[in-house]
Scaffold this motif. Structure first.
Motif, PDB file in Angstrom:
ATOM      1  N   GLY A   1     -13.772  -2.588  73.416  1.00 36.55           N
ATOM      2  CA  GLY A   1     -13.162  -1.303  73.128  1.00 36.55           C
ATOM      3  C   GLY A   1     -13.719  -0.192  73.978  1.00 36.55           C
ATOM      4  N   GLN A   2     -13.697   1.023  73.422  1.00 32.52           N
ATOM      5  CA  GLN A   2     -14.059   2.222  74.176  1.00 32.52           C
ATOM      6  C   GLN A   2     -15.134   3.026  73.466  1.00 32.52           C
ATOM      7  N   PHE A   3     -15.707   3.950  74.225  1.00 36.08           N
ATOM      8  CA  PHE A   3     -16.648   4.933  73.695  1.00 36.08           C
ATOM      9  C   PHE A   3     -15.874   6.227  73.495  1.00 36.08           C
ATOM     10  N   SER A   4     -15.993   6.816  72.302  1.00 36.74           N
ATOM     11  CA  SER A   4     -15.178   7.982  71.996  1.00 36.74           C
ATOM     12  C   SER A   4     -15.840   8.822  70.920  1.00 36.74           C
ATOM     13  N   ASN A   5     -15.262   9.995  70.662  1.00 37.84           N
ATOM     14  CA  ASN A   5     -15.576  10.742  69.451  1.00 37.84           C
ATOM     15  C   ASN A   5     -14.262  11.054  68.743  1.00 37.84           C
ATOM     16  N   LEU A   6     -14.272  11.985  67.790  1.00 38.94           N
ATOM     17  CA  LEU A   6     -13.043  12.269  67.047  1.00 38.94           C
ATOM     18  C   LEU A   6     -12.234  13.408  67.650  1.00 38.94           C
ATOM     19  N   ASP A   7     -12.819  14.121  68.612  1.00 40.69           N
ATOM     20  CA  ASP A   7     -12.111  15.252  69.216  1.00 40.69           C
ATOM     21  C   ASP A   7     -11.101  14.809  70.269  1.00 40.69           C
ATOM     22  N   TRP A   8     -11.414  13.711  70.974  1.00 40.72           N
ATOM     23  CA  TRP A   8     -10.524  13.190  72.012  1.00 40.72           C
ATOM     24  C   TRP A   8     -10.864  11.731  72.261  1.00 40.72           C
ATOM     25  N   GLN A   9      -9.893  11.010  72.787  1.00 36.44           N
ATOM     26  CA  GLN A   9     -10.094   9.603  73.125  1.00 36.44           C
ATOM     27  C   GLN A   9      -9.817   9.411  74.616  1.00 36.44           C
ATOM     28  N   PRO A  10     -10.599   8.553  75.274  1.00 36.40           N
ATOM     29  CA  PRO A  10     -10.378   8.322  76.704  1.00 36.40           C
ATOM     30  C   PRO A  10      -9.036   7.635  76.945  1.00 36.40           C
ATOM     31  N   ALA A  11      -8.507   7.811  78.151  1.00 34.42           N
ATOM     32  CA  ALA A  11      -7.352   7.022  78.560  1.00 34.42           C
ATOM     33  C   ALA A  11      -7.707   5.543  78.448  1.00 34.42           C
ATOM     34  N   ARG A  12      -6.696   4.701  78.308  1.00 40.19           N
ATOM     35  CA  ARG A  12      -6.933   3.286  78.010  1.00 40.19           C
ATOM     36  C   ARG A  12      -7.869   2.595  78.997  1.00 40.19           C
ATOM     37  N   VAL A  13      -7.844   3.036  80.252  1.00 37.02           N
ATOM     38  CA  VAL A  13      -8.642   2.356  81.281  1.00 37.02           C
ATOM     39  C   VAL A  13     -10.030   2.968  81.432  1.00 37.02           C
ATOM     40  N   GLU A  14     -10.333   4.028  80.687  1.00 38.03           N
ATOM     41  CA  GLU A  14     -11.597   4.734  80.837  1.00 38.03           C
ATOM     42  C   GLU A  14     -12.594   4.333  79.752  1.00 38.03           C
ATOM     43  N   SER A  15     -13.880   4.430  80.100  1.00 35.13           N
ATOM     44  CA  SER A  15     -14.966   4.282  79.124  1.00 35.13           C
ATOM     45  C   SER A  15     -14.800   3.026  78.269  1.00 35.13           C
ATOM     46  N   THR A  16     -14.671   1.877  78.935  1.00 38.57           N
ATOM     47  CA  THR A  16     -14.436   0.609  78.242  1.00 38.57           C
ATOM     48  C   THR A  16     -15.662  -0.295  78.327  1.00 38.57           C
ATOM     49  N   ASN A  17     -15.726  -1.219  77.383  1.00 41.11           N
ATOM     50  CA  ASN A  17     -16.766  -2.248  77.380  1.00 41.11           C
ATOM     51  C   ASN A  17     -16.138  -3.524  76.820  1.00 41.11           C
ATOM     52  N   PRO A  18     -16.318  -4.674  77.475  1.00 39.57           N
ATOM     53  CA  PRO A  18     -15.659  -5.903  77.006  1.00 39.57           C
ATOM     54  C   PRO A  18     -16.246  -6.486  75.734  1.00 39.57           C
ATOM     55  N   ASN A  19     -17.343  -5.900  75.234  1.00 38.54           N
ATOM     56  CA  ASN A  19     -18.021  -6.504  74.088  1.00 38.54           C
ATOM     57  C   ASN A  19     -18.221  -5.587  72.891  1.00 38.54           C
ATOM     58  N   ILE A  20     -18.125  -4.283  73.098  1.00 39.95           N
ATOM     59  CA  ILE A  20     -18.423  -3.363  71.996  1.00 39.95           C
ATOM     60  C   ILE A  20     -17.455  -2.181  71.968  1.00 39.95           C
ATOM     61  N   THR A  21     -17.338  -1.588  70.782  1.00 44.03           N
ATOM     62  CA  THR A  21     -16.633  -0.328  70.563  1.00 44.03           C
ATOM     63  C   THR A  21     -17.607   0.621  69.879  1.00 44.03           C
ATOM     64  N   VAL A  22     -17.657   1.868  70.334  1.00 43.59           N
ATOM     65  CA  VAL A  22     -18.579   2.853  69.756  1.00 43.59           C
ATOM     66  C   VAL A  22     -17.850   4.172  69.552  1.00 43.59           C
ATOM     67  N   THR A  23     -18.040   4.766  68.384  1.00 47.24           N
ATOM     68  CA  THR A  23     -17.591   6.129  68.119  1.00 47.24           C
ATOM     69  C   THR A  23     -18.802   6.976  67.780  1.00 47.24           C
ATOM     70  N   VAL A  24     -18.881   8.161  68.369  1.00 50.22           N
ATOM     71  CA  VAL A  24     -19.921   9.128  68.013  1.00 50.22           C
ATOM     72  C   VAL A  24     -19.253  10.256  67.245  1.00 50.22           C
ATOM     73  N   TYR A  25     -19.763  10.550  66.060  1.00 51.81           N
ATOM     74  CA  TYR A  25     -19.146  11.569  65.210  1.00 51.81           C
ATOM     75  C   TYR A  25     -19.714  12.959  65.510  1.00 51.81           C
ATOM     76  N   LEU A  26     -19.813  13.272  66.797  1.00 53.19           N
ATOM     77  CA  LEU A  26     -20.358  14.549  67.247  1.00 53.19           C
ATOM     78  C   LEU A  26     -19.581  15.010  68.475  1.00 53.19           C
ATOM     79  N   PRO A  27     -19.614  16.299  68.801  1.00 47.66           N
ATOM     80  CA  PRO A  27     -18.924  16.787  70.009  1.00 47.66           C
ATOM     81  C   PRO A  27     -19.539  16.198  71.275  1.00 47.66           C
ATOM     82  N   ASP A  28     -18.799  16.232  72.361  1.00 46.47           N
ATOM     83  CA  ASP A  28     -19.298  15.624  73.591  1.00 46.47           C
ATOM     84  C   ASP A  28     -20.369  16.451  74.284  1.00 46.47           C
ATOM     85  N   ASP A  29     -20.664  17.671  73.781  1.00 50.93           N
ATOM     86  CA  ASP A  29     -21.768  18.436  74.341  1.00 50.93           C
ATOM     87  C   ASP A  29     -23.045  18.281  73.514  1.00 50.93           C
ATOM     88  N   ASP A  30     -23.033  17.366  72.550  1.00 44.99           N
ATOM     89  CA  ASP A  30     -24.228  17.094  71.756  1.00 44.99           C
ATOM     90  C   ASP A  30     -25.114  16.099  72.512  1.00 44.99           C
TER      91      ASP A  30
END
Length: 265
Positions: free
Chosen positions: A199-228
């Motif tokens: 999956g992808q690395f993301s937060n709740l404010d925005w999600q990367p385009a499908r081809v961006e910020s990917t990993n073949p083994n893990i999915t991660v969400t951070v529940y904080l803004p991207d300037d944290d």
């Protein structure tokens, strides 16, 4: 302690840079990105960050993130902060809803149909969102939240209070029935969640385009803004992780703890 002097000088240098740049940079996306990166670097090098005392000599948990950064680590933080701002983003928020490791539904921030597994009272378009249900057992709970939501963000808040987790939406077929899920904590604060799904690395404010910020083994969400600072630290771990065990080791070394989340109704 050893190296205290240089660390103080470095933080003073960063503060001077911030003051100078803030005075001369025009208000632009590039200028804001540079200032934000410098602020993150200052916070991560400041001994008072997260030590529970507000100053040097605190008796915190001894996390690596709370220690002084080496020159190489500082460069990594700046590079990661810049990389995050260059990521292409989806035009609308698209999030998968999980109960532990189980994919329950998919949300999109645009008016559209509500697709359920059982006959439901939803007819026509929902005024705020598009939704598809994937898990039969959690359908009643999730549909109740949909009926009571006042905004898309209000719905996300309700779901998290009800112990659901959220991630950048992915192809449902990549979710395996024996997957695992962990919440990520820094001290007593829940900062994110991890799955052993591609999956992808993301937060709740925005999600990367499908081809961006990917990993073949893990999915991660951070529940904080991207300037944290935690966002950048966990993003670095995500980009380095070869598999879920490697990611767990990286974040544990940074002072985070992980807690298993089960599928509970």
């Amino acid at each position: 302690g050893v190296g205290t002097g240089p660390a103080v000088d470095f933080c003073g240098f960063l503060r001077l840079l911030l003051h100078c740049y803030a005075s001369v940079l025009p208000p632009s996306a590039g200028g804001e990105a540079l200032l934000s990166a410098l602020r993150q670097l200052l916070v991560l090098n400041d001994k008072s960050f997260g030590d529970g005392t507000g100053g040097p000599g605190g008796s915190g948990s001894g996390a690596t993130q709370e220690q002084e950064l080496s020159e190489e680590e500082s460069r990594e933080v700046l590079a990661a902060a810049a990389a995050v701002r260059l990521l292409q983003r989806r035009t609308i928020r698209m999030l998968d809803v999980y109960c532990g490791p189980v994919l329950c539904g998919t949300l999109e921030e645009r008016p559209g149909p509500v697709t359920t597994l059982k006959p439901s009272a939803f007819k026509g378009k929902h005024r705020l969102l598009t939704y598809t249900q994937h898990d039969l057992n959690t359908e009643p709970r999730l549909l109740l939240h949909l009926t009571m939501t006042e905004s898309f963000q209000h719905l996300l808040n309700r779901l998290m209070v009800d112990s659901f987790e959220l991630a950048a939406s992915a192809e449902p077929k990549t979710r395996k029935p024996t997957g695992r899920c962990w919440t990520i904590f820094h001290r007593k604060d829940k900062v994110g969640v991890l799955w052993d799904y591609a999956g992808q690395f993301s937060n709740l404010d925005w999600q990367p385009a499908r081809v961006e910020s990917t990993n073949p083994n893990i999915t991660v969400t951070v529940y904080l803004p991207d300037d944290d600072p935690h966002f950048v630290t966990l993003y670095l771990c995500f980009t380095k992780a070869k598999d879920v065990a490697h990611f767990r080791a990286l974040v544990t070394a940074k002072g985070y703890t992980l807690h298993t989340v089960l599928y509970k109704l």
